[in-house]
Scaffold this motif. Structure first.
Motif, PDB file in Angstrom:
ATOM      1  N   CYS B 374       0.817  -1.199   0.000  1.00 56.90           N
ATOM      2  CA  CYS B 374       0.000   0.000   0.000  1.00 56.90           C
ATOM      3  C   CYS B 374       0.853   1.252   0.000  1.00 56.90           C
ATOM      4  O   CYS B 374       0.351   2.350  -0.177  1.00 56.90           O
ATOM      5  CB  CYS B 374      -0.904   0.019   1.221  1.00 56.90           C
ATOM      6  SG  CYS B 374      -0.020   0.080   2.776  1.00 56.90           S
ATOM      7  N   ALA B 375       2.174   1.097   0.245  1.00 57.92           N
ATOM      8  CA  ALA B 375       3.107   2.223   0.217  1.00 57.92           C
ATOM      9  C   ALA B 375       2.935   3.166   1.395  1.00 57.92           C
ATOM     10  O   ALA B 375       3.499   4.248   1.408  1.00 57.92           O
ATOM     11  CB  ALA B 375       3.013   3.004  -1.090  1.00 57.92           C
ATOM     12  N   LYS B 376       2.177   2.758   2.408  1.00 60.21           N
ATOM     13  CA  LYS B 376       2.046   3.652   3.557  1.00 60.21           C
ATOM     14  C   LYS B 376       3.362   3.782   4.308  1.00 60.21           C
ATOM     15  O   LYS B 376       3.673   4.830   4.861  1.00 60.21           O
ATOM     16  CB  LYS B 376       0.938   3.155   4.483  1.00 60.21           C
ATOM     17  CG  LYS B 376      -0.414   3.334   3.816  1.00 60.21           C
ATOM     18  CD  LYS B 376      -1.586   3.255   4.761  1.00 60.21           C
ATOM     19  CE  LYS B 376      -2.837   3.587   3.962  1.00 60.21           C
ATOM     20  NZ  LYS B 376      -4.066   3.456   4.668  1.00 60.21           N
ATOM     21  N   VAL B 378       6.296   3.666   2.912  1.00 62.49           N
ATOM     22  CA  VAL B 378       7.165   4.541   2.106  1.00 62.49           C
ATOM     23  C   VAL B 378       6.795   5.997   2.372  1.00 62.49           C
ATOM     24  O   VAL B 378       7.663   6.857   2.521  1.00 62.49           O
ATOM     25  CB  VAL B 378       7.020   4.206   0.610  1.00 62.49           C
ATOM     26  CG1 VAL B 378       7.892   5.111  -0.223  1.00 62.49           C
ATOM     27  CG2 VAL B 378       7.371   2.757   0.355  1.00 62.49           C
ATOM     28  N   ASN B 379       5.491   6.251   2.470  1.00 59.34           N
ATOM     29  CA  ASN B 379       5.072   7.627   2.725  1.00 59.34           C
ATOM     30  C   ASN B 379       5.371   8.062   4.151  1.00 59.34           C
ATOM     31  O   ASN B 379       5.482   9.255   4.417  1.00 59.34           O
ATOM     32  CB  ASN B 379       3.574   7.776   2.449  1.00 59.34           C
ATOM     33  CG  ASN B 379       3.263   7.594   0.983  1.00 59.34           C
ATOM     34  OD1 ASN B 379       4.093   7.872   0.131  1.00 59.34           O
ATOM     35  ND2 ASN B 379       2.077   7.096   0.687  1.00 59.34           N
ATOM     36  N   GLY B 384      13.021   8.799   3.805  1.00 55.49           N
ATOM     37  CA  GLY B 384      12.829   8.555   2.381  1.00 55.49           C
ATOM     38  C   GLY B 384      13.301   7.184   1.948  1.00 55.49           C
ATOM     39  O   GLY B 384      13.778   7.015   0.841  1.00 55.49           O
ATOM     40  N   GLU B 386      12.538   2.793   1.687  1.00 53.28           N
ATOM     41  CA  GLU B 386      11.425   1.924   1.335  1.00 53.28           C
ATOM     42  C   GLU B 386      11.378   0.760   2.314  1.00 53.28           C
ATOM     43  O   GLU B 386      11.936  -0.304   2.052  1.00 53.28           O
ATOM     44  CB  GLU B 386      11.601   1.404  -0.080  1.00 53.28           C
ATOM     45  CG  GLU B 386      11.534   2.483  -1.122  1.00 53.28           C
ATOM     46  CD  GLU B 386      12.393   2.165  -2.316  1.00 53.28           C
ATOM     47  OE1 GLU B 386      11.844   1.869  -3.361  1.00 53.28           O
ATOM     48  OE2 GLU B 386      13.628   2.188  -2.171  1.00 53.28           O
ATOM     49  N   TYR B 388       9.250  -1.467   3.119  1.00 52.28           N
ATOM     50  CA  TYR B 388       8.750  -2.768   2.672  1.00 52.28           C
ATOM     51  C   TYR B 388       9.855  -3.549   1.982  1.00 52.28           C
ATOM     52  O   TYR B 388      10.018  -4.745   2.176  1.00 52.28           O
ATOM     53  CB  TYR B 388       7.555  -2.561   1.724  1.00 52.28           C
ATOM     54  CG  TYR B 388       7.940  -2.142   0.336  1.00 52.28           C
ATOM     55  CD1 TYR B 388       8.018  -3.070  -0.690  1.00 52.28           C
ATOM     56  CD2 TYR B 388       8.273  -0.823   0.045  1.00 52.28           C
ATOM     57  CE1 TYR B 388       8.400  -2.687  -1.966  1.00 52.28           C
ATOM     58  CE2 TYR B 388       8.654  -0.443  -1.226  1.00 52.28           C
ATOM     59  CZ  TYR B 388       8.727  -1.381  -2.231  1.00 52.28           C
ATOM     60  OH  TYR B 388       9.129  -1.011  -3.488  1.00 52.28           O
TER      61      TYR B 388
ATOM     62  N   TYR C 265      -3.819  -1.106  -4.393  1.00 55.05           N
ATOM     63  CA  TYR C 265      -2.516  -1.067  -3.707  1.00 55.05           C
ATOM     64  C   TYR C 265      -1.500  -2.017  -4.319  1.00 55.05           C
ATOM     65  O   TYR C 265      -0.366  -1.669  -4.593  1.00 55.05           O
ATOM     66  CB  TYR C 265      -2.689  -1.498  -2.255  1.00 55.05           C
ATOM     67  CG  TYR C 265      -3.299  -0.470  -1.356  1.00 55.05           C
ATOM     68  CD1 TYR C 265      -3.092   0.873  -1.565  1.00 55.05           C
ATOM     69  CD2 TYR C 265      -4.058  -0.871  -0.259  1.00 55.05           C
ATOM     70  CE1 TYR C 265      -3.638   1.801  -0.703  1.00 55.05           C
ATOM     71  CE2 TYR C 265      -4.606   0.053   0.608  1.00 55.05           C
ATOM     72  CZ  TYR C 265      -4.390   1.393   0.386  1.00 55.05           C
ATOM     73  OH  TYR C 265      -4.920   2.287   1.228  1.00 55.05           O
ATOM     74  N   VAL C 266      -1.955  -3.258  -4.482  1.00 54.80           N
ATOM     75  CA  VAL C 266      -0.997  -4.317  -4.783  1.00 54.80           C
ATOM     76  C   VAL C 266      -0.323  -4.107  -6.128  1.00 54.80           C
ATOM     77  O   VAL C 266       0.852  -4.407  -6.298  1.00 54.80           O
ATOM     78  CB  VAL C 266      -1.719  -5.677  -4.753  1.00 54.80           C
ATOM     79  CG1 VAL C 266      -0.749  -6.794  -5.013  1.00 54.80           C
ATOM     80  CG2 VAL C 266      -2.425  -5.860  -3.423  1.00 54.80           C
ATOM     81  N   MET C 270       4.871   2.281  -5.775  1.00 53.36           N
ATOM     82  CA  MET C 270       4.928   2.674  -4.373  1.00 53.36           C
ATOM     83  C   MET C 270       5.150   4.171  -4.175  1.00 53.36           C
ATOM     84  O   MET C 270       4.659   4.739  -3.220  1.00 53.36           O
ATOM     85  CB  MET C 270       6.077   1.944  -3.682  1.00 53.36           C
ATOM     86  CG  MET C 270       6.003   0.461  -3.761  1.00 53.36           C
ATOM     87  SD  MET C 270       4.633  -0.212  -2.847  1.00 53.36           S
ATOM     88  CE  MET C 270       5.379  -0.694  -1.333  1.00 53.36           C
ATOM     89  N   PRO C 319      12.036   6.718  -3.697  1.00 53.92           N
ATOM     90  CA  PRO C 319      11.658   7.968  -3.043  1.00 53.92           C
ATOM     91  C   PRO C 319      12.897   8.831  -2.833  1.00 53.92           C
ATOM     92  O   PRO C 319      14.015   8.318  -2.803  1.00 53.92           O
ATOM     93  CB  PRO C 319      11.065   7.516  -1.712  1.00 53.92           C
ATOM     94  CG  PRO C 319      11.537   6.129  -1.506  1.00 53.92           C
ATOM     95  CD  PRO C 319      11.828   5.555  -2.844  1.00 53.92           C
ATOM     96  N   LYS C 320      12.675  10.103  -2.685  1.00 51.59           N
ATOM     97  CA  LYS C 320      13.811  10.996  -2.447  1.00 51.59           C
ATOM     98  C   LYS C 320      14.337  10.749  -1.045  1.00 51.59           C
ATOM     99  O   LYS C 320      13.625  10.910  -0.055  1.00 51.59           O
ATOM    100  CB  LYS C 320      13.388  12.446  -2.604  1.00 51.59           C
ATOM    101  CG  LYS C 320      14.581  13.380  -2.583  1.00 51.59           C
ATOM    102  CD  LYS C 320      14.258  14.698  -3.242  1.00 51.59           C
ATOM    103  CE  LYS C 320      13.481  15.584  -2.290  1.00 51.59           C
ATOM    104  NZ  LYS C 320      13.104  16.845  -2.880  1.00 51.59           N
ATOM    105  N   ARG C 321      15.573  10.327  -0.964  1.00 50.64           N
ATOM    106  CA  ARG C 321      16.166  10.033   0.338  1.00 50.64           C
ATOM    107  C   ARG C 321      16.396  11.326   1.106  1.00 50.64           C
ATOM    108  O   ARG C 321      16.685  12.363   0.516  1.00 50.64           O
ATOM    109  CB  ARG C 321      17.505   9.322   0.174  1.00 50.64           C
ATOM    110  CG  ARG C 321      17.446   8.100  -0.679  1.00 50.64           C
ATOM    111  CD  ARG C 321      17.005   6.896   0.119  1.00 50.64           C
ATOM    112  NE  ARG C 321      17.297   5.670  -0.603  1.00 50.64           N
ATOM    113  CZ  ARG C 321      16.365   4.845  -1.077  1.00 50.64           C
ATOM    114  NH1 ARG C 321      15.091   5.104  -0.887  1.00 50.64           N
ATOM    115  NH2 ARG C 321      16.700   3.743  -1.709  1.00 50.64           N
ATOM    116  N   PHE C 322      16.333  11.213   2.418  1.00 52.95           N
ATOM    117  CA  PHE C 322      16.618  12.363   3.267  1.00 52.95           C
ATOM    118  C   PHE C 322      18.064  12.788   3.044  1.00 52.95           C
ATOM    119  O   PHE C 322      18.977  11.968   3.039  1.00 52.95           O
ATOM    120  CB  PHE C 322      16.423  11.969   4.738  1.00 52.95           C
ATOM    121  CG  PHE C 322      16.554  13.115   5.688  1.00 52.95           C
ATOM    122  CD1 PHE C 322      15.432  13.811   6.095  1.00 52.95           C
ATOM    123  CD2 PHE C 322      17.784  13.494   6.186  1.00 52.95           C
ATOM    124  CE1 PHE C 322      15.536  14.862   6.965  1.00 52.95           C
ATOM    125  CE2 PHE C 322      17.894  14.552   7.057  1.00 52.95           C
ATOM    126  CZ  PHE C 322      16.767  15.237   7.455  1.00 52.95           C
TER     127      PHE C 322
END
Lengths: 295, 453, 328
Positions: B374-376, B378-379, B384, B386, B388, C265-266, C270, C319-322
Motif C-alpha cells: 500500500c506504500a504507507k 514509504v510515505n 525517504g 522503502e 517494505y 494497492y498491490v 509505491m 523515493p527521495k532520500r533524506f
C-alpha cells in the motif's frame, strides 16, 4: 549468377560482422576466473551433492581457493572424497591439508525449559538474531540458546533442529557435515565445530555462561559455574581450562576418560556417543551416567 | 508552520501527565549505578566495596574520549561492584550503593538562586566544555551521546547554531514539557552556555505546538534575547530525531551517513541537557538526577518525577500508584523508540526519559498479514527509504539489496511499523538488516585498510 | 501477574488494518452501487450479488481445499472488493454462469495462483473482466439501456457513448458524435454502459472519500484524468472526429478505472513519482486504445499493461532520500 554472388556477399558480410561483434564482446565482457578454481574442481568428485555446504563442486572449489588465499583450508571438507581428495586439493593450491579429523557441530547449551525458565515472552519475528537484540531474550541467561531456530533455517542439510520441548538446538550427527553455517549464524556463538572423535565419542561442556558462579546458578540449573572441579580432575592431561568462569575441554588433549563428567556438580559436561553400560571406556570407568540424548 | 519535509506519522499523543507538576521522588534504599549510561566506552569504576560516598562523589571515570564519568546520586556505602541488569536488558558492570542519609559534596551549590550569564563573565567556551565533560552530561533525550563530544566539532567543520530539542515527539512523555514550564530561566541560561561553548551566536528552541503554554512562556522569556529564537513546530513524529529537527528548524538536510549534523553547522541538544548544563556550570552539580515521566493508561497516578539516577524503576512506579495488575509490558522511554524491560529492578540512568506501563491488551502485537504494497510505510518513512523493500531484503538475507537501498540511513524511528495496515514487523527485520549490513561495511573497511598496509 | 512481554520498538500501532482499507474502498463504492441499482434495477442487483458471492466463495474454497491453509482470508475484505469491482465492470444483462466464470478467473487465476493477497501482479477484477471480454465479446459488449427496472436477461440494449465515438473515428464522420448524450446525463450516469461506470458523479464522490480517509493518494487519479484530458483535447482540436474532452472523460470506465482500479494497492507503484509515471502511461494508453484499437474501451487493457510495468517502475523510482536535496 548475379543472385548467387549477391547472396554469398551478403551472407559473408553478415558472418564477418557477427564474428567481429562476437570477438569484441568476448573480450569486452570476458569474466576473469581464477584458473585455480577449475584446477581444484577437476580433482573434486563432481557429484555436486552439496554435502560440503556449498552450491556444488564449483562453489566448493571457489571457497577453497578463497580460503587458501586467507591462509588455511580449515573447515573445508568434501564429505564424499574425504581426506584423500582434500589432500589433492591442498597440493593443487600449494597448501597443507587441514587436519584429517571430520568435525561436527556442538551446541554449547543445556539450559532446557526446566532448567532455565522462560520468564518473559518475546513478541516479534521468530529469529534468534532479532530476539537477541532485545538483550536478555526470554530467559535470564545472556549466553544460552534462544531457541528460535536461526541455525535450523541456515542448515542446508536439516542436521540441526530446535527441540520443541527443551527449546534448545539439537544436532543430528548423522546429517551434520561440519560446514559451520550454524556456528556463523548463531548470534550468541554457542555452536562450535568440534572434532567428531573416535567412533563419534567426545566430551564437551554444554554451557556458554560466563557469569560468576552465584549468578550462573540463579540463571540456569545446568550452567557451568566455573568452580574448577573438572580442571582439577583433569590435572593429568590438562585438557580442561577455565576462562571467564567457563570451563572448556580441549578436544585434542582429552582422553575421553569421562572423569570430568562425574566431577561436574552441575551436569554441564556431556559425553557424546558413549555406550550406556559397557565399561569400554579407557581406564575402565564403571559408571553408567547418562549419555547424551543426542545419539 | 515548520516541520520536516519527508514522511512522518502522528501517533495518539496520550500526554496523560502533562498537567502534573514535577515532584521529587524519594531516595531509594539501594541505588545501582550502571557504568554504561552513555554511548561510547563504558566508565571505569574507581570505588570499591566498603567505600563511603556522598552525593556527587565520582564512582566511575570516563573510559575514553567518547565516554562520560558517573557520579553517585546518593550518600552511603558501596556494597559491591558487580554486574547488574540495566535498561539494555543485559547485565553489565555497575556500582551498588546502600543509601544512608543524604550528604552532599560541599562543592555543590544547592541554593535555588538563579545565576545568570552576566554574573559569570569569566566563563569561556573551553571552560564550559570542560565543566560539561566533568559533570558527565550526556544527551538526555534518550540517545545518551556524551554532550561534550558534540560541542567539539571534528576538524574542518564549524558550528553555526545550537538547536535545542524541546519537541518531545514521543507519545506519553511530558518530562521536557514540565521542565520548560518550571525551569525556563535555568534552561535559557543553559542554552546560552551551550551557545558559548559551541562558539555560535544563534540558538533555536524547537517546540511542537501541542505545548502552547511552553511556547508562550519561552517566547516571553526570550523576548529580550535577540539571538535565541523559539520555533513552534507542527506536531509530527519523529520530529525529535536529530536530523528531522534540523530540517524542521533551519531547513537543512544532513547528508546520508557517515555525515554528522555538524556538517550542516548544527549542534542539537535536548532541553533536559540544557538544564543539566546550567546546573553543572553554574551550580557545580554533576548529572545525578533527572526528570522522568512515569505513565501509562493503567497507571493510577501518571506523574513527572525528579528522581536520582540509580533509583530502581520499581520504586518510581510505586510512587505513582504501584504496578497495575494487568501489566503486559514495561517500557523504558517512549512507546515509539523505548525499550521493553524484562524486570522492574532495572535502575534509572541518564537517558531514562520515561517509564511507560502498558496493559497486556495494548502490548500484544497483532498477527501480521501479507504485505499489500500500500506504500504507507514509504510515505511514512522520514528518511525517504522503502521499508517494505528493506524488510523483505533482510528477511531473505539479501544484504546487498538492503545496502544498495540505503538501509544504514534508517533511524529506527518505527514510523513504518506503526503505520503498516498489515501489522508487519518491518522495523524488527530492518534492524536485523541494518546491524548485519553495518557489520559487512565495517569488515570491508577493515579489509581495505589492511590491504593498503 | 502474567509474563511480561518484550519486543522491539515501536510498541504502539496506528490501528490501521487491511480490513479498514478494503472496506473503506467498498464504502466509497456505495454511492455508485446505489446509482447502478437506480439505473439498471433487478439486473444490477443480480449481477453484483452473484459477482461478490462468487468471488468470496472461490477465495474461501481455494484457500481451504487447494492451498490447504488453516485460516481463511475472506474476512480481510479483498475478495468482496474484487467481486464488487468485477460486477461494476459487467453489463447488467450478463448470464449468471458467465459472471461466475469471471469470478473464478479473477480470484483463481488473477489472485490465488500468485499466492493470494499482496502477491498478484495484475488487478484481479480486471483480469476477470478482460478474460470475459475476450471470451464472450458479444455478451460483454451489449449494453442495456438504463431505466429498465424489472428486466435482467431480456433487457433492451443500445449503443454506448464509447461505441458511438469509435464509430465516428472508423467512418471519419464527425456528425455521428451528435448522438452522444449531453454532458449532464453523462455526469449523472443516464447512459448505457457497465454497471459501475455510468455515474461519474458518484464515482468522484467515492474518490474524494478515499482521499479524505487517506486510503489513496491523489497521484494516480489526477495523473490519469489529467493525461486523458490533455491528450483528448489535442486530438479534438486537431480533428473534430475525435470526441470532445469532457465526453471522453465522462464516458466508459475511465473514472472508475482511474479512481478504483488503477489505485489498487498491490498492483500500483509505491512512490509518488512512480505513481505519476504509471498514471500518465495509463492515460496515454487508454486514449490510444480507445481511438485506434480494436476495442471501444481501453481502460482495462491500459491498466493491465501498466500493472506489468509496476515492478520496473518500483525499481527505478526511488523515493527521495533524506539529505539528497542540495543545501540551501
Amino acid at each position: 549468377m548475379n543472385t548467387i554472388l549477391i547472396a554469398v556477399i551478403v551472407l559473408g558480410v553478415i558472418g564477418l560482422a557477427s564474428a567481429l561483434i562476437l570477438f569484441f564482446a568476448s573480450h569486452k565482457f570476458a569474466v576473469h576466473e581464477d584458473p585455480r578454481i577449475a584446477q581444484v574442481a577437476e580433482v573434486l568428485p563432481q557429484a555436486n551433492c552439496g554435502g560440503c555446504g556449498y552450491p556444488g563442486c564449483g562453489g566448493f572449489a571457489a571457497a577453497c581457493v578463497n580460503a587458501a588465499d586467507e591462509g588455511s583450508l580449515d573447515g573445508k571438507l568434501c564429505p564424499v572424497g574425504g581426506q584423500a581428495v582434500m589432500e589433492q586439493v591442498a597440493s593443487v593450491l600449494g597448501m597443507q591439508a587441514s587436519s584429517a579429523a571430520p568435525k561436527v557441530a556442538v551446541v554449547h547449551c543445556s539450559g532446557t525449559c526446566d532448567a532455565r525458565p522462560h520468564g518473559v515472552e518475546f513478541d516479534g519475528v521468530h529469529s534468534c538474531r532479532i530476539q537477541n537484540m532485545t538483550g536478555m531474550g526470554e530467559t535470564q541467561c545472556l549466553y544460552g540458546c534462544l531457541g528460535e531456530g536461526d541455525c535450523e533455517h541456515a542448515c542446508l542439510f536439516g542436521a540441526i533442529k530446535v527441540d520443541p520441548v527443551t527449546r534448545i538446538a539439537q544436532v543430528d550427527e548423522s546429517k551434520c557435515t561440519g560446514c559451520g553455517v550454524c556456528a556463523k549464524t548463531c548470534p550468541r556463538g554457542i555452536i562450535e565445530l568440534r572434532p567428531l572423535g573416535p567412533k563419534g565419542r567426545r566430551m564437551a561442556v554444554l554451557c556458554n555462561n560466563k557469569d560468576k558462579g552465584a549468578l550462573a546458578v540463579k540463571e540456569c540449573k545446568n550452567s557451568c559455574i566455573g568452580c574448577g572441579k573438572c580442571v582439577k580432575t583433569c590435572e593429568k592431561f590438562e585438557a580442561i581450562t577455565l576462562d571467564a568462569n567457563l570451563a572448556r575441554i580441549d578436544p585434542d588433549k582429552c582422553r575421553l576418560c569421562r572423569k570430568c563428567e562425574e566431577a561436574c556438580p552441575r551436569g554441564a559436561i556431556h559425553a557424546f556417543n558413549f555406550p550406556p553400560k559397557k565399561p569400554s571406556v579407557p581406564e575402565g570407568e564403571k559408571t553408567t551416567t547418562e549419555t547424551s540424548n543426542q545419539e | 508552520m515548520n516541520t520536516f519535509k519527508i514522511g512522518g506519522v502522528h501517533p495518539a499523543e496520550n500526554k496523560l501527565s502533562a498537567g502534573s507538576p514535577i515532584r521529587e521522588a524519594n531516595l531509594p534504599k539501594q541505588a545501582v549505578f550502571s557504568m554504561f549510561q552513555h554511548i561510547g566506552a563504558p566508565a571505569k569504576p574507581v570505588v570499591k566495596k566498603g567505600d563511603i560516598v556522598k552525593v556527587g562523589t565520582l564512582l566511575g571515570e570516563p573510559g575514553g574520549f567518547v565516554s562520560a564519568p558517573v557520579y553517585s546520586s546518593v550518600s552511603g556505602k558501596v556494597s559491591k561492584v558487580d554486574v547488574a541488569l540495566d535498561a539494555s536488558d543485559t547485565r553489565r558492570m555497575a556500582v551498588y550503593v546502600d543509601v544512608e542519609g543524604d550528604e552532599w559534596e560541599d562543592t555543590i551549590d544547592r541554593s535555588a538562586t538563579l545565576v545568570r550569564m552576566d554574573d559569570r563573565k569569566d566563563l569561556d567556551g573551553k571552560t564550559i566544555i570542560e565543566k560539561i565533560k566533568q559533570a558527565g552530561i550526556v544527551g538526555m533525550g534518550g540517545a545518551t551521546f556524551p554532550c561534550h563530544v558534540k560541542l567539539c566539532p571534528p576538524p574542518g567543520s564549524k558550528a553555526e547554531c545550537v538547536i535545542i530539542n524541546a519537541v518531545e515527539c514521543e507519545p506519553y512523555l511530558t518530562a521536557d514539557h514540565r521542565l520548560m514550564l518550571e525551569h525556563a530561566d535555568e534552561i535559557l541560561v543553559g542554552v546560552q552556555l551551550l551557545m558559548r561553548a559551541a562558539g555560535v551566536d544563534k540558538g533555536y528552541i524547537g517546540i511542537e505546538n501541542n505545548k502552547p503554554d511552553a511556547i508562550a512562556l519561552m517566547k516571553e522569556k526570550t523576548a529580550s534575547m535577540a539571538n535565541i529564537q523559539v520555533v513552534p513546530l507542527k506536531v509530527k513524529y519523529p520530529q525529535g530525531g536529530e536530523k528531522q529537527l534540523i530540517d524542521a528548524v533551519i531547513g537543512r538536510q544532513v547528508p546520508a551517513p557517515p555525515a554528522l549534523p555538524i556538517s550542516v553547522g548544527a549542534v542539537v541538544q535536548n532541553v533536559g541537557t540544557a538544564y543539566a548544563v546550567y546546573q553543572a556550570v553554574m551550580k557545580n552539580k554533576p548529572l545525578i538526577d533527572r526528570v522522568i515521566t512515569v505513565t501509562g493508561k493503567s497507571v493510577q497516578n501518571p506523574s513527572n518525577l525528579l528522581a536520582r539516577l540509580g533509583t530502581p524503576f520499581q520504586q518510581l512506579i510505586e510512587e505513582c500508584g504501584g504496578l497495575p495488575e494487568d501489566t503486559g509490558k514495561i517500557i523504558g522511554g517512549g512507546p515509539m523508540m523505548g525499550k521493553a524491560l524484562i524486570s522492574l529492578e532495572v535502575p534509572m540512568t541518564k537517558g531514562s526519559s520515561g517509564l511507560l506501563v502498558m496493559t497486556e491488551k495494548e502490548a500484544r502485537r497483532v498477527k501480521p498479514d501479507p504485505c499489500i504494497r500500500c506504500a504507507k510505510c514509504v510515505n511514512a518513512c522520514p528518511m525517504g527509504l522503502e521499508p517494505y523493500l528493506l524488510s523483505v531484503a533482510s528477511g531473505q538475507h539479501q544484504w546487498d539489496v538492503a545496502e544498495e537501498n540505503d538501509i544504514v540511513s534508517c533511524i529506527e524511528c518505527g514510523s513504518c511499523a506503526f503505520t503498516c495496515p498489515s501489522h508487519r514487523p518491518l522495523l524488527d527485520l530492518i534492524r536485523l538488516g541494518k546491524t548485519t549490513v553495518m557489520g559487512i561495511i565495517r569488515g570491508r573497511a577493515a579489509a581495505n585498510s589492511q590491504s593498503k598496509k | 501477574m502474567n509474563k511480561l512481554i518484550v519486543s522491539l520498538s515501536p510498541h504502539v500501532h496506528s490501528g490501521d488494518s487491511i480490513q479498514k482499507n478494503m472496506y473503506g474502498v467498498c464504502l466509497a463504492l456505495l454511492p455508485m452501487l446505489a446509482a447502478s441499482l437506480w439505473f439498471f434495477g433487478l439486473g444490477a442487483a443480480i449481477v453484483l450479488a452473484t459477482s461478490v458471492l462468487a468471488c468470496v466463495f472461490f477465495e474461501w474454497a481455494i484457500t481451504r481445499f487447494i492451498l490447504k491453509r488453516e485460516e481463511t482470508t475472506i474476512c480481510d475484505g479483498s475478495a468482496v472488493l474484487t467481486g464488487l469491482l468485477l460486477g461494476f465492470n459487467l453489463p447488467s444483462n450478463l448470464p449468471l454462469w458467465i459472471i461466475i466464470l469471471g469470478a473464478l478467473v479473477a480470484i483463481g487465476i488473477g489472485k490465488m495462483t500468485f499466492g493470494g493477497l499482496g502477491q498478484n501482479p495484475f488487478n484481479p477484477a480486471l483480469v476477470g473482466r478482460v478474460f470475459l471480454l475476450i471470451s464472450f465479446p458479444v455478451q460483454m459488449t451489449s449494453w442495456p439501456v438504463p431505466g429498465q427496472m424489472a428486466s435482467y436477461l431480456d433487457a433492451e440494449t443500445a449503443a454506448t457513448p464509447l461505441s458511438i465515438m469509435s464509430g465516428a473515428i472508423a467512418t471519419g464522420d464527425a456528425s455521428l458524435l451528435h448522438d452522444l448524450p449531453d454532458t449532464m446525463s453523462m455526469l449523472l450516469g443516464h447512459m448505457g454502459g457497465s454497471l459501475g461506470e455510468v455515474s461519474a458523479l458518484c464515482l468522484l464522490a467515492g474518490c474524494l472519500f478515499m482521499l479524505w480517509r487517506k486510503i489513496i493518494t491523489w497521484h494516480i487519479p489526477v495523473s490519469i484524468l489529467g493525461t486523458v484530458l490533455v491528450f483528448s483535447t489535442l486530438l479534438h482540436v486537431a480533428n473534430p472526429v475525435y470526441a470532445m474532452p469532457q465526453q471522453v472523460l465522462l464516458s466508459g470506465g475511465l473514472i472508475l478505472g482511474a479512481c478504483f482500479m488503477a489505485t489498487d494497492y498491490v498492483t500500483s507503484p509505491m512512490t509518488g513519482k512512480g505513481q505519476l509515471i504509471y498514471g500518465v502511461c495509463i492515460g496515454l494508453l487508454t486514449v490510444v486504445i480507445r481511438n485506434w484499437g480494436a476495442y471501444p474501451e481501453g481502460m482495462s487493457f491500459a491498466i493491465l499493461i501498466m500493472n506489468a510495468f509496476t515492478p520496473l517502475i518500483n525499481t527505478y523510482c526511488k523515493p527521495k532520500r533524506f539529505g539528497e536535496v542540495t543545501k540551501k
